[in-house]
Design a protein around this motif. Structure first.
Motif, PDB file in Angstrom:
ATOM      1  N   ASN A 164      41.676  14.909  63.115  1.00  0.00           N
ATOM      2  CA  ASN A 164      43.003  15.414  62.590  1.00  0.00           C
ATOM      3  C   ASN A 164      42.858  16.413  61.555  1.00  0.00           C
ATOM      4  OD1 ASN A 164      43.043  14.063  59.624  1.00  0.00           O
ATOM      5  ND2 ASN A 164      42.153  12.518  60.936  1.00  0.00           N
ATOM      6  N   LYS A 165      43.940  16.923  61.219  1.00  0.00           N
ATOM      7  CA  LYS A 165      43.950  18.380  60.428  1.00  0.00           C
ATOM      8  C   LYS A 165      43.217  18.047  59.178  1.00  0.00           C
ATOM      9  CE  LYS A 165      48.464  17.583  58.027  1.00  0.00           C
ATOM     10  NZ  LYS A 165      49.683  18.226  57.870  1.00  0.00           N
ATOM     11  N   ASN A 166      43.296  16.832  58.719  1.00  0.00           N
ATOM     12  CA  ASN A 166      42.503  16.325  57.151  1.00  0.00           C
ATOM     13  C   ASN A 166      41.162  15.793  57.469  1.00  0.00           C
ATOM     14  OD1 ASN A 166      44.427  18.072  55.664  1.00  0.00           O
ATOM     15  ND2 ASN A 166      45.855  16.003  55.413  1.00  0.00           N
ATOM     16  N   GLY A 167      40.652  15.640  58.566  1.00  0.00           N
ATOM     17  CA  GLY A 167      39.495  14.915  58.902  1.00  0.00           C
ATOM     18  C   GLY A 167      38.231  15.209  58.142  1.00  0.00           C
ATOM     19  N   TRP A 168      37.516  14.196  57.382  1.00  0.00           N
ATOM     20  CA  TRP A 168      36.315  14.734  56.580  1.00  0.00           C
ATOM     21  C   TRP A 168      35.163  14.018  57.105  1.00  0.00           C
ATOM     22  CZ3 TRP A 168      33.951   9.942  55.140  1.00  0.00           C
ATOM     23  CH2 TRP A 168      34.995   8.802  55.166  1.00  0.00           C
ATOM     24  N   SER A 169      35.248  13.386  58.285  1.00  0.00           N
ATOM     25  CA  SER A 169      33.884  12.764  58.660  1.00  0.00           C
ATOM     26  C   SER A 169      32.814  13.647  59.503  1.00  0.00           C
ATOM     27  CB  SER A 169      34.371  11.369  59.361  1.00  0.00           C
ATOM     28  OG  SER A 169      35.068  11.887  60.645  1.00  0.00           O
TER      29      SER A 169
ATOM     30  N   GLY B 125      27.414   7.153  65.815  1.00  0.00           N
ATOM     31  CA  GLY B 125      28.673   7.740  66.318  1.00  0.00           C
ATOM     32  C   GLY B 125      29.728   8.331  65.241  1.00  0.00           C
ATOM     33  N   GLY B 126      29.190   8.246  64.059  1.00  0.00           N
ATOM     34  CA  GLY B 126      30.108   8.811  62.974  1.00  0.00           C
ATOM     35  C   GLY B 126      30.273   7.473  62.174  1.00  0.00           C
ATOM     36  N   ALA B 127      29.682   6.278  62.623  1.00  0.00           N
ATOM     37  CA  ALA B 127      30.438   4.980  62.069  1.00  0.00           C
ATOM     38  C   ALA B 127      31.761   4.916  61.677  1.00  0.00           C
ATOM     39  CB  ALA B 127      29.541   4.985  60.774  1.00  0.00           C
ATOM     40  N   TYR B 128      32.573   4.885  62.691  1.00  0.00           N
ATOM     41  CA  TYR B 128      34.064   4.564  62.133  1.00  0.00           C
ATOM     42  C   TYR B 128      34.144   2.911  62.484  1.00  0.00           C
ATOM     43  CZ  TYR B 128      34.233   9.688  62.923  1.00  0.00           C
ATOM     44  OH  TYR B 128      33.881  10.999  62.764  1.00  0.00           O
ATOM     45  N   TRP B 129      34.357   2.429  61.276  1.00  0.00           N
ATOM     46  CA  TRP B 129      34.257   1.054  61.053  1.00  0.00           C
ATOM     47  C   TRP B 129      35.334   0.456  60.302  1.00  0.00           C
ATOM     48  CZ3 TRP B 129      28.364   1.110  59.164  1.00  0.00           C
ATOM     49  CH2 TRP B 129      27.554   1.363  60.169  1.00  0.00           C
TER      50      TRP B 129
ATOM     51  N   LEU C  93      46.333   3.454  56.527  1.00  0.00           N
ATOM     52  CA  LEU C  93      44.872   2.896  57.434  1.00  0.00           C
ATOM     53  C   LEU C  93      43.677   3.532  56.392  1.00  0.00           C
ATOM     54  CD1 LEU C  93      43.920   3.477  60.955  1.00  0.00           C
ATOM     55  CD2 LEU C  93      42.422   3.980  59.164  1.00  0.00           C
ATOM     56  N   PHE C  94      43.129   2.339  55.896  1.00  0.00           N
ATOM     57  CA  PHE C  94      41.732   2.502  55.030  1.00  0.00           C
ATOM     58  C   PHE C  94      40.659   2.177  56.022  1.00  0.00           C
ATOM     59  CE2 PHE C  94      45.009   1.969  51.991  1.00  0.00           C
ATOM     60  CZ  PHE C  94      44.545   2.577  50.768  1.00  0.00           C
ATOM     61  N   TYR C  95      39.464   2.966  55.898  1.00  0.00           N
ATOM     62  CA  TYR C  95      38.661   2.855  57.084  1.00  0.00           C
ATOM     63  C   TYR C  95      37.293   3.529  56.342  1.00  0.00           C
ATOM     64  CZ  TYR C  95      38.915   7.745  57.848  1.00  0.00           C
ATOM     65  OH  TYR C  95      39.168   9.309  57.570  1.00  0.00           O
ATOM     66  N   SER C  96      36.247   3.318  56.868  1.00  0.00           N
ATOM     67  CA  SER C  96      34.854   3.894  56.364  1.00  0.00           C
ATOM     68  C   SER C  96      34.215   4.661  57.572  1.00  0.00           C
ATOM     69  CB  SER C  96      33.946   2.891  55.920  1.00  0.00           C
ATOM     70  OG  SER C  96      33.640   1.903  56.906  1.00  0.00           O
ATOM     71  N   ALA C  97      33.468   5.684  57.199  1.00  0.00           N
ATOM     72  CA  ALA C  97      32.856   6.820  58.338  1.00  0.00           C
ATOM     73  C   ALA C  97      31.805   7.188  57.628  1.00  0.00           C
ATOM     74  CB  ALA C  97      33.953   7.674  58.856  1.00  0.00           C
TER      75      ALA C  97
ATOM     76  N   ARG D 123      31.467   6.690  53.608  1.00  0.00           N
ATOM     77  CA  ARG D 123      32.643   6.635  52.508  1.00  0.00           C
ATOM     78  C   ARG D 123      33.834   5.919  52.971  1.00  0.00           C
ATOM     79  NH1 ARG D 123      28.267   7.747  50.472  1.00  0.00           N
ATOM     80  NH2 ARG D 123      27.997   9.205  48.803  1.00  0.00           N
ATOM     81  N   ILE D 124      34.614   5.963  52.214  1.00  0.00           N
ATOM     82  CA  ILE D 124      35.988   5.070  52.552  1.00  0.00           C
ATOM     83  C   ILE D 124      37.258   6.372  52.492  1.00  0.00           C
ATOM     84  CG2 ILE D 124      37.803   3.734  51.735  1.00  0.00           C
ATOM     85  CD1 ILE D 124      35.471   1.753  50.966  1.00  0.00           C
ATOM     86  N   GLY D 125      37.843   6.298  53.624  1.00  0.00           N
ATOM     87  CA  GLY D 125      38.921   7.459  53.501  1.00  0.00           C
ATOM     88  C   GLY D 125      40.353   6.431  53.664  1.00  0.00           C
ATOM     89  N   VAL D 126      41.598   7.261  53.571  1.00  0.00           N
ATOM     90  CA  VAL D 126      42.698   6.611  53.706  1.00  0.00           C
ATOM     91  C   VAL D 126      43.703   7.714  54.663  1.00  0.00           C
ATOM     92  CG1 VAL D 126      43.754   7.206  51.669  1.00  0.00           C
ATOM     93  CG2 VAL D 126      44.828   5.566  53.015  1.00  0.00           C
ATOM     94  N   ALA D 127      44.167   7.436  55.670  1.00  0.00           N
ATOM     95  CA  ALA D 127      45.274   8.134  56.613  1.00  0.00           C
ATOM     96  C   ALA D 127      46.564   7.436  56.448  1.00  0.00           C
ATOM     97  CB  ALA D 127      44.469   8.084  57.973  1.00  0.00           C
ATOM     98  N   VAL D 128      47.423   8.359  56.892  1.00  0.00           N
ATOM     99  CA  VAL D 128      48.977   7.730  56.751  1.00  0.00           C
ATOM    100  C   VAL D 128      49.604   8.180  58.153  1.00  0.00           C
ATOM    101  CG1 VAL D 128      49.849  10.035  55.584  1.00  0.00           C
ATOM    102  CG2 VAL D 128      51.177   7.855  55.392  1.00  0.00           C
ATOM    103  N   ALA D 129      50.655   7.223  58.406  1.00  0.00           N
ATOM    104  CA  ALA D 129      51.432   7.554  59.610  1.00  0.00           C
ATOM    105  C   ALA D 129      52.933   6.937  59.444  1.00  0.00           C
ATOM    106  CB  ALA D 129      50.765   6.909  60.979  1.00  0.00           C
TER     107      ALA D 129
END
Length: 385
Positions: free
Chosen positions: A89-94, A101-105, A118-122, A136-142
């Motif tokens: 996505n336009k702000n993706g940091w992983s 595979g990037g560890a989207y967990w 959405l809180f997640y780690s990658a 690290r932990i990121g947060v995305a919004v929808a």
């Protein structure tokens, strides 16, 4: 001729009416039970309930470098909603090309003021020292629980200087938000009597540990307030009543690590409860315990009845690896459920979703599981076909 046509028309109407009546009546074989595991291949399951619908998120589930979701009206029958978060996505940091595979967990989604977070780690792409575990932990919004989710910023929420996973958000009644996370075992050797025992026995030369921390979040989730506070860690002394169950991955010689992870926090009757998972997520001893406190950042005291959920193979069952839970309520709000992943003899290494009833009575949590026999459907749910 007209009488014949009228007769045919009457019979047709009666037939249609009969068919309609038959299809709208409840079938004789209506189900009033469900059986674990549910047919969803997720690790780290998290349930959001909003506007009369449950949404289930987790690790895996067919997502590619991101996260997928399922929806349900009854918390038992789930339908796939497809991938709801994509790394690019336009702000993706992983870094999707990093290890695992990037560890989207461990995604968790929260509804706040009409938005979904959405809180997640990658794996973080900023990795100058080429660390294998750079989570690290990121947060995305929808605008919808099914996304698409877009990262709030092109970087993680914050950088504590070590890898972290398993984000959990707790919104207190005073409006403050708290983030709980697990510092990974990676390059975190800790001295303890368990580590001494492992060396004496010749099992391992050192024991690495993961610890759970909590920190206040800024109201807009753009960062943290203050420094993280240590909330939970594995026992130091062998005489600690928690040492036996929290050290089984070591004493069974599975791996040289002790985990404290997958936490979920809630409040009831002015008491703060934090549930957590210990031992190797890929092993048979993964299990759930809890601790209580009088403030969101502790100090927390572990419960004497831990673990409250663990494998049942030593009791004739087929379930192992029970852990990383979330909490959900029945449609009428009267029943509380522990939503977790586990493995069975049939599913093998694949993690699948279980839901079992849990109770909180006089400060004590009990979980009625793991079950693999028919259970009553959640209260307030229409009978299932």
């Amino acid at each position: 001729m007209k009488k014949a046509l009228l007769l045919v028309l009457l019979l047709t109407v009666l037939g249609v009416h009969r068919h309609w009546a038959q299809t709208t009546q409840r079938p004789a074989g209506t189900k009033t039970t469900y059986t674990n595991p549910l047919p969803v291949q997720f690790g780290d399951p998290y349930v959001l309930y909003t506007q009369g619908t449950y949404y289930l998120y987790g690790t895996g589930g067919g997502a590619t470098r991101g996260f997928a979701a399922y929806s349900s009206k009854d918390m038992v029958n789930w339908r796939p909603e497809g991938q709801v978060y994509f790394y690019d996505n336009k702000n993706g940091w992983s870094d999707p090309n990093a290890a695992w595979g990037g560890a989207y967990w461990a995604p968790e989604v929260y509804e706040v003021k009409g938005k979904y977070y959405l809180f997640y780690s990658a794996q973080w792409r900023v990795n100058p020292t080429n660390e294998t575990e750079n989570f690290r932990i990121g947060v995305a919004v929808a605008d919808k629980p099914t996304g698409p989710f877009v990262d709030l910023a092109s970087k993680p929420i914050f950088d504590p200087g070590y890898p972290i996973i398993d984000a959990n958000l707790f919104m207190d009644t005073n409006g403050k938000a708290y983030l709980y996370f697990s510092r990974c075992c990676y390059k975190h050797p800790v001295e303890s009597e368990v580590a001494d025992l492992a060396r004496q026995k010749g099992w391992f030369s050192q024991i690495e540990e993961s610890w759970v921390y909590g920190v206040e979040l800024k109201p807009d989730f753009s960062g943290v307030v203050g420094e993280p506070v240590l909330v939970l860690r594995p026992p130091v002394s062998l005489s600690d009543k928690q040492a036996d169950w929290e050290s089984r991955s070591v004493t069974a010689r599975e791996v040289n690590r002790r985990w404290t992870e997958g936490s979920v926090t809630f409040k009831k009757d002015n008491t703060y409860y934090i549930m957590y998972s210990a031992n190797h997520f890929g092993g048979q001893y993964y299990a759930i315990g809890y601790a209580t406190a009088r403030s969101p950042l502790g100090p927390y005291i572990k419960a004497v009845n831990n673990p409250v959920l663990q494998r049942n193979t030593d009791r004739g069952g087929s379930v192992t690896g029970t852990g990383h839970n979330s909490i959900a309520y029945s449609p009428d709000g009267k029943e509380m459920f522990c939503v977790y992943h586990g493995r069975t003899a049939k599913t093998g290494d694949e993690r699948v979703v279980f839901i079992d009833r849990m109770q909180v009575t006089n400060g004590k949590i009990t979980v009625s599981g793991p079950t693999t026999t028919p259970q009553k459907i959640p209260s307030g749910t229409s009978a299932l076909r």
